[in-house]
Design an enzyme around this catalytic site. Structure first.
Site, mmCIF file in Angstrom:
data_model
loop_
_atom_site.group_PDB
_atom_site.id
_atom_site.type_symbol
_atom_site.label_atom_id
_atom_site.label_comp_id
_atom_site.label_asym_id
_atom_site.label_seq_id
_atom_site.Cartn_x
_atom_site.Cartn_y
_atom_site.Cartn_z
ATOM 1 N N ASP A 1 6.366 8.839 10.279
ATOM 2 C CA ASP A 1 6.832 9.682 9.173
ATOM 3 C C ASP A 1 6.001 10.950 9.004
ATOM 4 O OD1 ASP A 1 4.667 8.062 8.365
ATOM 5 O OD2 ASP A 1 5.224 8.224 6.260
ATOM 6 N N LYS B 1 -0.693 12.500 2.571
ATOM 7 C CA LYS B 1 -1.453 12.912 3.733
ATOM 8 C C LYS B 1 -0.496 13.659 4.652
ATOM 9 C CE LYS B 1 -1.271 8.255 5.838
ATOM 10 N NZ LYS B 1 -0.997 7.273 4.771
ATOM 11 N N ARG C 1 7.923 -2.533 2.477
ATOM 12 C CA ARG C 1 8.022 -2.529 3.930
ATOM 13 C C ARG C 1 8.341 -3.942 4.397
ATOM 14 N NH1 ARG C 1 3.310 0.970 6.686
ATOM 15 N NH2 ARG C 1 4.088 2.573 5.260
ATOM 16 N N THR D 1 -7.852 2.026 -1.124
ATOM 17 C CA THR D 1 -6.990 2.398 -0.004
ATOM 18 C C THR D 1 -5.580 2.768 -0.470
ATOM 19 O OG1 THR D 1 -8.218 0.984 1.498
ATOM 20 C CG2 THR D 1 -5.949 1.489 2.115
ATOM 21 N N SER E 1 -7.769 5.670 8.269
ATOM 22 C CA SER E 1 -6.577 5.267 9.012
ATOM 23 C C SER E 1 -5.781 6.482 9.482
ATOM 24 C CB SER E 1 -5.719 4.380 8.124
ATOM 25 O OG SER E 1 -5.475 5.029 6.882
ATOM 26 N N GLU F 1 -8.468 9.319 4.658
ATOM 27 C CA GLU F 1 -8.675 7.898 4.897
ATOM 28 C C GLU F 1 -9.033 7.684 6.358
ATOM 29 O OE1 GLU F 1 -6.117 5.081 2.402
ATOM 30 O OE2 GLU F 1 -4.675 6.531 3.164
ATOM 31 N N THR G 1 0.831 -1.205 0.000
ATOM 32 C CA THR G 1 0.000 0.000 0.000
ATOM 33 C C THR G 1 0.865 1.255 0.000
ATOM 34 O OG1 THR G 1 -1.553 -1.243 1.393
ATOM 35 C CG2 THR G 1 -1.994 1.100 1.127
ATOM 36 N N ASP H 1 2.348 10.226 13.337
ATOM 37 C CA ASP H 1 3.012 8.918 13.321
ATOM 38 C C ASP H 1 4.493 9.033 12.961
ATOM 39 O OD1 ASP H 1 2.706 9.585 10.654
ATOM 40 O OD2 ASP H 1 2.434 7.510 10.014
ATOM 41 N N ASP I 1 2.765 11.599 8.478
ATOM 42 C CA ASP I 1 1.630 11.797 7.565
ATOM 43 C C ASP I 1 0.275 11.496 8.213
ATOM 44 O OD1 ASP I 1 2.075 9.076 7.593
ATOM 45 O OD2 ASP I 1 2.188 8.828 5.410
ATOM 46 N N ARG I 2 0.278 10.836 9.384
ATOM 47 C CA ARG I 2 -1.003 10.551 10.045
ATOM 48 C C ARG I 2 -1.277 11.565 11.155
ATOM 49 N NH1 ARG I 2 -2.215 4.169 10.407
ATOM 50 N NH2 ARG I 2 -1.480 3.657 8.302
ATOM 51 N N LYS J 1 10.088 4.077 0.201
ATOM 52 C CA LYS J 1 9.047 4.380 -0.786
ATOM 53 C C LYS J 1 9.543 5.460 -1.735
ATOM 54 C CE LYS J 1 6.677 7.116 2.739
ATOM 55 N NZ LYS J 1 5.426 7.499 3.382
ATOM 56 N N SER K 1 6.438 4.019 8.475
ATOM 57 C CA SER K 1 5.307 4.759 9.020
ATOM 58 C C SER K 1 5.120 4.523 10.511
ATOM 59 C CB SER K 1 4.055 4.397 8.226
ATOM 60 O OG SER K 1 3.013 5.253 8.575
ATOM 61 N N HIS K 2 3.963 3.988 10.886
ATOM 62 C CA HIS K 2 3.602 3.823 12.294
ATOM 63 C C HIS K 2 4.109 2.509 12.871
ATOM 64 C CE1 HIS K 2 0.860 2.159 9.490
ATOM 65 N NE2 HIS K 2 0.474 1.289 10.397
HETATM 66 C C1 VG1 Z 1 -2.712 1.240 5.840
HETATM 67 C C2 VG1 Z 1 -3.980 2.069 5.877
HETATM 68 C C3 VG1 Z 1 -4.073 2.940 4.639
HETATM 69 C C4 VG1 Z 1 -2.811 3.815 4.540
HETATM 70 C C5 VG1 Z 1 -1.573 2.941 4.579
HETATM 71 C C6 VG1 Z 1 -0.297 3.754 4.616
HETATM 72 O O1 VG1 Z 1 -2.733 0.384 4.720
HETATM 73 O O2 VG1 Z 1 -5.113 1.236 5.984
HETATM 74 O O3 VG1 Z 1 -5.236 3.708 4.694
HETATM 75 O O4 VG1 Z 1 -2.814 4.544 3.343
HETATM 76 O O5 VG1 Z 1 -1.589 2.109 5.746
HETATM 77 O O6 VG1 Z 1 -0.289 4.626 5.706
HETATM 78 P P1 VG1 Z 1 -3.163 -1.158 4.802
HETATM 79 O O7 VG1 Z 1 -2.955 -1.692 3.410
HETATM 80 O O8 VG1 Z 1 -2.295 -1.791 5.845
HETATM 81 O O9 VG1 Z 1 -4.589 -1.181 5.244
HETATM 82 V V1 VG1 Z 1 1.203 5.139 6.333
HETATM 83 O O10 VG1 Z 1 0.950 6.265 7.459
HETATM 84 O O11 VG1 Z 1 1.928 3.740 6.480
HETATM 85 O O12 VG1 Z 1 2.038 5.825 5.031
HETATM 86 CO CO CO Z 2 2.695 7.242 7.983
#
Ligand code: VG1
Ligand code: CO
Length: 547
Positions: free
Chosen positions: A283, A380, A24, A348, A369, A367, A20, A281, A285-286, A129, A116-117
């Site tokens: 990086d 984001k 990772r 997503t 999330s 989103e 996504t 989070d 973006d959340r 990425k 990310s998180h």
């Molecule tokens: C998750 C979230 C999705 C988000 C993605 C990356 O993906 O559900 O909405 O865009 O993480 O977020 P998944 O495929 O695990 O549901 V982040 O903050 O990692 O860039």
């Molecule tokens: Co993130």
């Protein structure tokens, strides 16, 4: 200075498929497999025919392996003929700041190192990425090309040179490449000042009329939040907590939700709670938004920002349209309807918003999330969302809870929850999805408890800008009275599979707007569990995470 370029032999890996949000993996996978990073980076570069002389933005969230990985990428970028490398000091760049720098400097693209998180460290996760020239995540036509290349790669290019000094701001020249180490915050802070009413926000924060607590969770947003909230907007020192980025995020899990942003949550539910509580989070973006003793769901947050955008200078002229990912609640759809603007439903992942933003079809998107953003960048943006909320709170003089309750009174409330079954085995997860798939045809028209199925499908998306089609994006079951169940598998995990179940129910009755979410959704939760057979098939007694 003449630079020696080495062409080194390597062997491909079969598993470098971006999910996504980039590639990772467990940090160990990067550390223990020779050339794992190099292979993927060269695969990216090989797919960028215009790289010679181009600008590349580089940074990361500061997690374990960020610095050594960046050193390798710098040497490979030099050997691959990039003209300029823009690197955040200390190897740091938040995802939205990287997006902005790519756009501002007309770069060819950028690489952000982050998972990310997900927790970091030798036992945690690492990720890489690539973002394209619009500043947004590489769309599928790129990630598929990277993956194809990674399975046939035989050599990579790397410059023989000393490590660059990541901590000293300034330029260093290596052969044809200029390496510029820049302050990671300045350009981003300037962009925020253009969008929000900084003067008014400064008055509210310095007078103490409005107070804030921002939890950077020892991840990348610390320096950004310190500079903007404390130095520029005058919030008292200490308003930003856990502000120093650490390689292991202080042992924490940099995921801004009610479970992991513990210190903040305790504060916001305590007697001394500030007006606004927020977290971001790994990086940056959340975002999570809290009022005094009040949690704002990300889906409601998006809807409320859309409904109040006219109060914020950068959005005063109105919104062209909005978009949400399919599993995100439909709260924003009602706002769009009231505003008379289009609302798009995408798969997503932020990469699907890029075309809509570039084409000027939408201004805001989000989103469920904990992701919200706008056309100011192509990612984001956590701190942006916090500033947006702060601007609305200051402009209206209302508390977070009042703003949300009034929003519900006007539009109705979309009760919403996500139940995650994490790290279940892949075969079980696939079997659950197949089982749901098999039931799609028979469902429409049937009764499920007190609901009637109006539509059941596997979500697919045709991009309205380039016509590209993306299939298999999650099972949707639409019910009457208005409710929805969604099932999909995560594309960011690094262990087994994660099944996400999204449950939503619309409640227009003004007398029923203040129920407990899990209680309000209880019947639907049970329906989702029965329909998917998730408990029976996984042997679990319930989800591992509920948001
Ligand atoms: C998750 C979230 C999705 C988000 C993605 C990356 O993906 O559900 O909405 O865009 O993480 O977020 P998944 O495929 O695990 O549901 V982040 O903050 O990692 O860039
Ligand atoms: Co993130």
């Amino acid at each position: 200075m003449q630079i020696d370029i080495e062409v080194r032999k390597t062997t491909p890996y079969p598993d470098q498929k971006p999910g996504t949000s980039g590639l990772r993996k467990k940090t160990k996978v990067f550390l223990e497999n020779p050339n794992y990073l190099e292979n993927f980076v060269q695969s990216i570069f090989d797919c960028l025919p215009d790289r010679r002389g181009a600008t590349l933005v580089l940074g990361g969230d500061g997690r374990y392996f960020n610095r050594p990985a960046l050193q390798t990428i710098v040497k490979m970028a030099v050997a691959n003929g990039f003209g300029t490398l823009l690197i955040g000091q200390g190897g740091l760049l938040s995802t939205p700041a990287a997006s902005h720098l790519i756009r501002k400097n007309q770069a060819l693209g950028g690489i952000v190192l982050s998972a990310s998180h997900n927790p970091g460290g030798p036992e945690g996760d690492f990720g890489i990425k690539y973002n394209i020239d619009n500043g947004g995540p590489a769309p599928a036509r790129y990630t598929e090309a990277f993956f194809r290349r990674s399975r046939e790669i035989r050599e990579y290019r790397i410059a023989r040179m000393a490590d660059v000094d990541l901590d000293r701001i300034g330029e260093q020249v290596y052969g044809e490449t200029t390496v510029k180490v820049i302050d990671p915050v300045t350009d981003y802070a300037q962009l925020m000042a253009q969008l929000f009413d900084f003067d008014r926000m400064r008055r509210a924060l310095t007078s103490g009329a409005v107070t804030i607590c921002f939890d950077a969770m020892h991840a990348v947003t610390g320096p950004y939040a310190k500079r903007i909230l404390e130095e520029e907007l005058g919030a008292p020192p200490g308003s930003v907590i856990n502000a120093v980025p650490l390689e292991d995020f202080g042992g924490g899990h940099p995921d801004p939700n009610l479970t992991y942003a513990k210190t903040l949550v305790e504060k916001m539910y305590g007697p001394e709670a500030p007006t606004l509580g927020a977290a971001s989070d790994g990086d940056g973006d959340r975002n999570m938004i809290l009022g005094r003793g009040f949690f704002v769901t990300p889906s409601d947050s998006l809807a409320l920002l859309a409904a109040n955008a006219h109060r914020v200078p950068g959005y005063r002229d109105g919104l062209r349209g909005v978009a949400r990912s399919m599993p995100t609640s439909r709260a924003v759809d009602r706002v769009a309807e009231a505003l008379g603007i289009p609302c798009y439903e995408t798969p997503t992942g932020w990469k699907f918003f890029g075309n809509l933003l570039d084409a000027g079809k939408i201004t805001l998107c989000g989103e469920e999330s904990f992701g919200t953003g706008s056309d100011h960048v192509r990612e984001k943006d956590g701190l942006w969302a916090v500033l947006f909320w702060l601007n609305i709170v200051v402009a209206t003089g209302q508390s977070v809870a009042t703003l949300v309750r009034e929003h519900w009174r006007r539009f109705g409330r979309n009760y919403y929850s996500r139940h995650d079954y994490e790290a279940i085995d892949r075969a079980t997860a696939d079997a659950i999805m197949t089982h749901l798939h098999d039931r799609l045809a028979e469902l429409p028209g049937n009764r499920l408890g007190k609901f009637r199925v109006v539509q059941a499908d596997d979500f697919s998306y045709t991009d309205p800008v380039d016509g590209s089609v993306t299939t298999g994006q999650g099972i949707r079951i639409l019910l009457e009275p208005e409710a929805r169940l969604v099932f999909r598998l995560s594309g960011t995990g690094t262990e087994g599979a994660t099944l996400r179940i999204y449950i939503e129910r619309y409640q227009p009755d003004p007398a029923r707007l203040d129920l407990d979410t899990q209680a309000a959704l209880a019947e639907l939760i049970e329906l989702a569990e029965t329909l998917s057979e998730v408990k029976k098939r996984t042997g679990r007694s319930g989800p591992t995470v509920v948001t």
